[in-house]
Every structure is written in structure tokens, then in C-alpha cells.
Design a protein around this motif. Structure first.
Motif, PDB file in Angstrom:
ATOM      1  N   GLU A 122      34.481  30.737   2.239  1.00  0.00           N
ATOM      2  CA  GLU A 122      34.297  29.340   2.656  1.00  0.00           C
ATOM      3  C   GLU A 122      33.616  29.186   4.015  1.00  0.00           C
ATOM      4  O   GLU A 122      33.306  28.079   4.424  1.00  0.00           O
ATOM      5  CB  GLU A 122      35.662  28.626   2.685  1.00  0.00           C
ATOM      6  N   ASN A 123      33.399  30.307   4.708  1.00  0.00           N
ATOM      7  CA  ASN A 123      32.719  30.205   6.002  1.00  0.00           C
ATOM      8  C   ASN A 123      31.203  30.273   5.890  1.00  0.00           C
ATOM      9  O   ASN A 123      30.505  30.301   6.900  1.00  0.00           O
ATOM     10  CB  ASN A 123      33.199  31.310   6.960  1.00  0.00           C
ATOM     11  N   SER A 124      30.666  30.333   4.677  1.00  0.00           N
ATOM     12  CA  SER A 124      29.212  30.320   4.534  1.00  0.00           C
ATOM     13  C   SER A 124      28.676  28.966   4.967  1.00  0.00           C
ATOM     14  O   SER A 124      29.264  27.933   4.651  1.00  0.00           O
ATOM     15  CB  SER A 124      28.817  30.570   3.080  1.00  0.00           C
ATOM     16  N   ALA A 125      27.532  28.986   5.674  1.00  0.00           N
ATOM     17  CA  ALA A 125      26.903  27.723   6.067  1.00  0.00           C
ATOM     18  C   ALA A 125      26.330  27.019   4.845  1.00  0.00           C
ATOM     19  O   ALA A 125      25.923  25.863   4.924  1.00  0.00           O
ATOM     20  CB  ALA A 125      25.809  27.990   7.088  1.00  0.00           C
ATOM     21  N   PHE A 126      26.276  27.717   3.707  1.00  0.00           N
ATOM     22  CA  PHE A 126      25.642  27.158   2.512  1.00  0.00           C
ATOM     23  C   PHE A 126      26.656  26.853   1.413  1.00  0.00           C
ATOM     24  O   PHE A 126      26.320  26.847   0.230  1.00  0.00           O
ATOM     25  CB  PHE A 126      24.537  28.101   2.034  1.00  0.00           C
ATOM     26  N   GLY A 127      27.904  26.636   1.795  1.00  0.00           N
ATOM     27  CA  GLY A 127      28.938  26.251   0.836  1.00  0.00           C
ATOM     28  C   GLY A 127      29.623  27.450   0.223  1.00  0.00           C
ATOM     29  O   GLY A 127      29.063  28.549   0.202  1.00  0.00           O
TER      30      GLY A 127
END
Lengths: 467, 101
Positions: A122-127
């Protein structure tokens, strides 16, 4: 899900003329088209790449996915971060050039927690990437996209990287095989660094045999990574068929105390009893330092992170903020604007634990804990060939369930130990737990001695065949 | 509880070159406290006389010949300098690092 399209099967199909390499590639691209809008495993898909051709090599024509923290020349590489959203790789990572040389076909780059920092994806900048077994749940991080791609048949295999469990955690939550090799077994050249003393590239596959096939291709000393090891690389596939009878497996008592969910405990204990039936001697041991491993890890890794991520300054590459009049202001604004909350948190923790007055209390102490843990493991390996236990203390959490930073860290309690000690470890599926009408996968962890991937693969393979 | 103050967080964030708003600083201080509390757990161990571990596979210094392993080329220059957000010819451009008197 998780069809029988393994490396071995696809090689066979191409060899027998059942399908051409390009037809196989197109088939996988269609699967991505169909499922990935929902799952969000891929950040970029190479639809327009040249046609796949029949070639020689151990992976000839095999479609694979690569975690987007590993460089593929001429392609974007974001590391899941806005700060690298415009970055193009100038060269191939060594692991990637080895895959290409073996004939593998790269389908695209997969999602990850920003700079590989996270347990859920969930820490991806892309969702986030969703779990193919239940789309209300996460795939697990940080190699969330690579694992979901393999689990949902959107790639035959994938490369991930593992600093504290980033291959094994999602592999456990998505029911695929994930191998973290020994530190130094696979070159880190071209892997965007998170914590250089821990990072390791490894395969994510449908079967243990496939993991051995990929490890054969990507292992070995590389002059471009001075920490890559000159240790001899055995033929991991050949080693699989050696008998497991008479091997010795240790079960640390500490792994079944507080923090592990009862469902996981039952599945893992069942897997351990199977080892016994295979003729493996199983006994309980103590690893007294185990309960301190996670605390040491969350000092050492943020410290290395704070140093490694200093390079994102908005000057050499990546995004730059339009705010900030001076050199230093531009630096401050760029990192505030384009680094996500978890990355900023770890950089700041690491800067704190390395700062004057705190270095001895935190970093140096944690390095000493690493020594104690290493000695605990060495002691066990005098009498045992492998150490077994759980991978994740829980099944895949729901989206948003693990947003408190410390509770997310706690989920790494069983995986970080192999990284601190530097040993190889594999996650193999060992069953499912029925929750809300969905079968959620559970992983079983097998850890080995330094550079002894052959034995953990052999035990994992025998276990897999017996199920 | 570990007592990390907002002032310390501000100082460390500046060292880490991350600008924080007052609100972010307050939130972060609250998040760091339980994390530092947790990692302080290693203080329970007796570490007297224990050597620190920095490297786990037993490798020692690794050297290579002092030669160019990659031939310098304009193509490589373009690949690398081309990534810079600001450039002038084959140079990476930065904002002023010295203040005018």
C-alpha cells in the motif's frame, strides 16, 4: 488461478510446437489486459516490444515480470515512487541481462511499495496491488506486483527483491513460491538500493523447481557488485532430486508464541509434520535472540535507507520541485513533495539513529544484536540442515487494515531474521484458510545455511510434491 | 515512552533534507515515539563484549584493476546527463550554492 503454466510446461509447449514464443507472449499480454485493471500488478506493460522468437537458453521464450526497482535498459524504472516517475534506466541490471541472455521475455515492470519499503504494497505511489484470491485484500509487499502477476497467471515467473521479507511475505499471502537467496548470491547491480547490507534479488515462481531454474540463471559473482559472492554455484535443478531422508529440520519454539494467528499456526504445524513423514528428523530448538531481531532490523534498515536515499536530490535525475530558491531549499522541497510518507518516516528515523549522540545507542547496539542472532543461528546449524516456521503471522490483511506503521512492521517478525543473518530462505504454499468465503493462502518458511539454497530447495520440492 | 520532541524531529528532518509542515511534524513525532519505544527493546540484552556485525558472508575487501571498465562515450554521457532535470550542454545545472555578499 495458478494454472500449470510453469517454466517447464511452457518450454515444453514451445519445444513441441504447440505454441510459438510470440503466441505465448500474446496470450500473457491478453491475461494482463483482462485482469490487471483490477489487480494493479503492472506499472508498465511492454505491448509494443519486438516479437518473441524461439531462442536457445534455459528460459527461451518464457514470459516474466520484473519488479520496478530493477533496471531494464531503455525502460522506465520508478521504484514505486513519484520522485522517479520520469526516470529511464541507462543499463540492464545484471540479473536482467542474465534473464535476457537465457532467452526470457520481459512482459513489463511490476508494482512495489515505494523504494521497496512496506509489508502490504500500500505504500506504492501508484496504488496498492490487490490479492488475486480476494480483491478486498492486499497482495503483500513489497514485491506486490511481481507476486500478484505470477499468482494470477499474468507472468510465468517474476523477479522480486527481499530486504526484510519483500519476496517471501507476498509469496506467502498469494500462494506462490518466493525465494530470497543468500546475501551476495545474486548481483545487486542495477537494483535500486534500499538497504545495501540486506537487499537481495530472487525469483517468484509457481513451483520450487521453477525457482531452481531461475536461480541457476541469475546467480554468480559479478564484478559490478563487489558484495556478490565468488562461491561456487551448483546446478540447483539437479540438486532437487537428491533424497531428503535423514536431513534435520529445526523448529524454533519462539516462532509459535505471541503474535502468530492460530490459523497460521495450524497450517505451519501441519507442514512440519509432513517433513517428518518424508523421513526428515524434526526437533524443537531455541533461538533466544529471535524476539529482538525485528527491533534490530528497524534500526539498521532505516539507517541504511537514510544514507542510500540521500541521492534523490532533484539534481542528477528524477523529479525536482518548482519551489525553493536556493540549492538547499530546492532539495528540501523536492524530497517533501515527491517522497511518500513511509519513505520519509524511515529516512527520518534512520537519520535520527545515525545522528551524533544516538549512533552508539541505536546503530552500533543493533549491529551487536545482529552478531548474537547470527551466533544463535550458527549454533542451530551445527546440528540441523534447515530451520522451518511461518512466513507471515497472518493471512492477507484487508486494504487499510495495517496502516499503523508499527503494526505493519510487526508482520515482518519471521522474515527479517534471514536478512539479518544473510542466509537463504524460501516461502512455499502450505494450505489455505477460509475467511469470508475466500480461500486465503498460507506460506511455510524454510531457511538454510549460507549459500546452501540447494538444501532448502530440495526440502521445499519434496514437501511440494507430497501435498 | 521514548521522548523524541518536535524540535528534534524538525532538526533531524532538516538533516535529512525533508521539509515538514507544522502539522506533518506533529504527526510524525507521534508516530516515531512508539517505533523508537519498540526498537529500544534491544536495550534489554547484555551486549558487553559483543562485536558488531556489518557483513554476513565473510567477504573481505574486494579490489579491481585500476583501469576503465567502461569506455567513455558520448552515448553514455547523454544517457546519464539526459536524466538531469536541468542541464546546460553536457553539464548538470544546479541552483546557486553560494550566497551573494
Amino acid at each position: 488461478m495458478n494454472s500449470d503454466l510453469t517454466i517447464k510446461k511452457v518450454l515444453h509447449m514451445i519445444e513441441n510446437g504447440e505454441a510459438s514464443a510470440e503466441e505465448i507472449r500474446q496470450g500473457f499480454l491478453r491475461e494482463i489486459e483482462l485482469h490487471d485493471k483490477k489487480l494493479n500488478a503492472y506499472l508498465e506493460v511492454y505491448k509494443g516490444d519486438e516479437k518473441a522468437e524461439k531462442s536457445g537458453g534455459a528460459l527461451a521464450g518464457i514470459p516474466c515480470a520484473v519488479k520496478d526497482s530493477i533496471l531494464v535498459e531503455g525502460k522506465h524504472c520508478t521504484a514505486g515512487s513519484k520522485i522517479l516517475s520520469n526516470y529511464t534506466a541507462a543499463y540492464d541490471a545484471t540479473a536482467v541481462s542474465k534473464l535476457k541472455a537465457a532467452g526470457a521475455v520481459i512482459l513489463g515492470k511490476t508494482n512495489l511499495d515505494e523504494f521497496a519499503m512496506g509489508t502490504t504494497g500500500e505504500n506504492s505511489a501508484f496504488g496498492p496491488t490487490l490479492n488475486p484470491y480476494d480483491d478486498k485484500r492486499i497482495a503483500g509487499g513489497s514485491s506486490c506486483g511481481s507476486v500478484a502477476a505470477v499468482a494470477a497467471d499474468m507472468a510465468v515467473f517474476a523477479l522480486g527483491s527481499d530486504t526484510g521479507g519483500s519476496i517471501r511475505m507476498p509469496a506467502s499471502l498469494c500462494g506462490v513460491v518466493g525465494l530470497k537467496p543468500t546475501y551476495g548470491r545474486v548481483s545487486r547491480h542495477g537494483l535500486i538500493a534500499m538497504a545495501s547490507g540486506f537487499d537481495q534479488i530472487g525469483p517468484i515462481t509457481k513451483t520450487v523447481e521453477d525457482a531452481a531454474i531461475v536461480l541457476n540463471v541469475i546467480s554468480g559473482r559479478d564484478p559490478m557488485d563487489s558484495t556478490s559472492s565468488p562461491a561456487e554455484v551448483p546446478d540447483f535443478v539437479k540438486e532437487l532430486d537428491k533424497p531428503v531422508k535423514g536431513l534435520r529440520a529445526a523448529v524454533p519454539k519462539e516462532y509459535f508464541g505471541e503474535g502468530i494467528s492460530p490459523d497460521i499456526k495450524i497450517s505451519v504445524e501441519k507442514a512440519i509434520s509432513v517433513l517428518g513423514k518424508l523421513g526428515i528428523y524434526v526437533d524443537y530448538v531455541n533461538i533466544p535472540t529471535a524476539e529482538y531481531a525485528l527491533a534490530a532490523y528497524y534500526i539498521l534498515v532505516p539507517s541504511e535507507v537514510s544514507s542510500n536515499l540521500a541521492r534523490y536530490d532533484g539534481i542528477k535525475y528524477g523529479k525536482v520541485s518548482s519551489d525553493g530558491d536556493s540549492y538547499i531549499d530546492s532539495y528540501l522541497h523536492t524530497r517533501a513533495e515527491f517522497l511518500g510518507p513511509e519513505v520519509r518516516r524511515r529516512v527520518i528515523i534512520g537519520t535520527y539513529t545515525l545522528s551524533a549522540g544516538y549512533y552508539d545507542a541505536y546503530y552500533l547496539k543493533a549491529q551487536k544484536v545482529r552478531t548474537l542472532l547470527r551466533k544463535d543461528f550458527e549454533k542451530v546449524y551445527k546440528n540441523f540442515d534447515v530451520i522451518v516456521g511461518p512466513v507471515a503471522p497472518m493471512v492477507a490483511p484487508k486494504i487499510g487494515e495495517l496502516t499503523d506503521p508499527l503494526s505493519a512492521y510487526m508482520a515482518d517478525m519471521f522474515t527479517v531474521q534471514a536478512n539479518l543473518v544473510g542466509i537463504p530462505a524460501i516461502s512455499v504454499p502450505c494450505g489455505t484458510v477460509l475467511i469470508d468465503g475466500k480461500e486465503l493462502p498460507v506460506g511455510f518458511q524454510i531457511m538454510g545455511r549460507h549459500f546452501d539454497e540447494a538444501t532448502i530447495l530440495r526440502v521445499a520440492h519434496a514437501y511440494e510434491l507430497s501435498r | 515512552m521514548s521522548r523524541i520532541t518536535e524540535k528534534e524531529v524538525e532538526y533531524v528532518a532538516h538533516l535529512a533534507r525533508i521539509k515538514l509542515t507544522a502539522k506533518e511534524r506533529e504527526k510524525l513525532t507521534g508516530e516515531l515515539e512508539p517505533i523508537l519505544d519498540y526498537v529500544n527493546k534491544i536495550g534489554e540484552l547484555d551486549l558487553a563484549g559483543v562485536e558488531p556485525t556489518a557483513q554476513v558472508t565473510g567477504m573481505e575487501n574486494v579490489f579491481r584493476d585500476d583501469t576503465n571498465s567502461i569506455e567513455p562515450s558520448l552515448e553514455n554521457t547523454e544517457k546519464l546527463v539526459g536524466q538531469a532535470p536541468r542541464r546546460k550542454e553536457n553539464f548538470v545545472k544546479v541552483k546557486s550554492i553560494l550566497e551573494a555578499k
